[in-house]
Design an enzyme around this catalytic site. Structure first.
Site, PDB file in Angstrom:
ATOM      1  N   ASP A   1      68.397  -7.810  63.492  1.00 49.21           N
ATOM      2  CA  ASP A   1      67.715  -8.182  64.797  1.00 49.21           C
ATOM      3  C   ASP A   1      68.587  -8.598  65.685  1.00 49.21           C
ATOM      4  O   ASP A   1      70.085  -9.052  65.685  1.00 49.21           O
ATOM      5  CB  ASP A   1      66.893  -9.010  64.252  1.00 49.21           C
ATOM      6  CG  ASP A   1      65.390  -9.034  64.879  1.00 49.21           C
ATOM      7  OD1 ASP A   1      64.920  -8.718  65.754  1.00 49.21           O
ATOM      8  OD2 ASP A   1      65.101 -10.240  65.235  1.00 49.21           O
ATOM      9  N   GLU A   2      68.238  -8.525  66.985  1.00 47.12           N
ATOM     10  CA  GLU A   2      68.699  -9.078  67.939  1.00 47.12           C
ATOM     11  C   GLU A   2      70.614  -8.337  67.976  1.00 47.12           C
ATOM     12  O   GLU A   2      71.163  -8.048  68.542  1.00 47.12           O
ATOM     13  CB  GLU A   2      69.421 -10.706  67.728  1.00 47.12           C
ATOM     14  CG  GLU A   2      68.076 -11.521  67.805  1.00 47.12           C
ATOM     15  CD  GLU A   2      67.134 -11.873  68.935  1.00 47.12           C
ATOM     16  OE1 GLU A   2      67.317 -11.274  69.938  1.00 47.12           O
ATOM     17  OE2 GLU A   2      65.925 -12.543  68.593  1.00 47.12           O
TER      18      GLU A   2
END
Length: 256
Positions: free
Chosen positions: A116-117
């Site tokens: 994620d990110e």
């Protein structure tokens, strides 16, 4: 002498050349997949990341959750609807290949990665993810924002666009204040859209844990004591810097 019509006729040369023999198929290496799911703020990327992990885990697969600078300030994947899962923080110095191989060395399985990110990854780390997919058959699922507050691709997102097997926009409508589809993340300081400043500035609707009272400049833009917010805008209003009649919208990202 005419050939008997019942005699088998020779196959045209190369008629079956597109179908490899069984041995040739077995010799073809199996690769994992590198996928990039992208979209603006509030489109549900982190929620989808956790759902993908849940679906794989239900089938007995073992995954590793990675994150780079989650909005919460903690090593976790956090969704704005309240779902969170612990994750490993991936700093810029981390070699993702070694991270996975160290698990294997301890006898642990790693069948897939959830990242994620992913826009905050370095280009080299994206190359490492591609190597794990190609050479170690690890399925890699990356989730992130494509463009920064200036409307330009993040370095990590740019490399994912170049290397990923699949690019998948997250299919959740995010609307500009005008009601049109929004996909640009504008940075707002003092009620105005700014075009200059640090590319990476993690923020959230709560007071950021990385900032303390009395900080002279938490915006990275030279604005002392300012509150930084992010607004999702359509292209026209992003280009014009038009925030509508209400500059602050509840639920949009803020950094106080």
């Amino acid at each position: 002498m005419q050939p008997d019509s019942t005699d088998p006729q020779p196959e045209p040369a190369g008629a079956l050349s597109a179908v490899p023999a069984a041995g040739a198929r077995r010799a073809t290496p199996v690769s994992g997949h590198l996928r990039f799911y992208y979209g603006p703020m509030d489109c549900g990327k982190s929620t989808l990341a956790l759902q993908v992990d849940h679906n794989h885990a239900r089938q007995g697969r073992v995954g590793l959750l990675l994150v780079r600078m989650d909005r919460s300030g903690r090593p976790q994947i956090s969704s704005r609807i309240g779902i969170t899962r612990p994750a490993l923080e991936v700093g810029a110095e981390v070699d993702v290949r070694e991270l996975v191989r160290s698990r294997w060395a301890r006898g642990e399985r790693v069948d897939y990665l959830i990242v994620d990110e992913a826009q905050f990854l370095t280009a080299a780390q994206v190359d490492q993810l591609a190597e794990l997919a190609d050479d170690s058959q690890v399925d890699v699922y990356c989730f992130g924002i494509a463009t920064d507050f200036q409307g330009r691709l993040f370095p990590g997102a740019a490399r994912l666009v170049e290397l990923a097997d699949e690019l998948r926009p997250v299919q959740v409508d995010v609307l500009c204040w005008c009601g049109q589809a929004a996909r640009f993340n504008a940075r707002v300081v003092g009620g105005r859209v700014v075009r200059e400043g640090d590319t990476v500035l993690v923020a959230d609707t709560e007071t950021a844990r990385g900032a303390t009272e009395g900080d002279d400049d938490v915006s990275g833009s030279g604005t002392v004591g300012a509150t930084v917010r992010y607004r999702v805008l359509c292209r026209r209003h992003f280009r014009l810097g038009d925030l509508g009649t209400t500059a602050d919208v509840q639920g949009q990202l803020a950094f106080a």
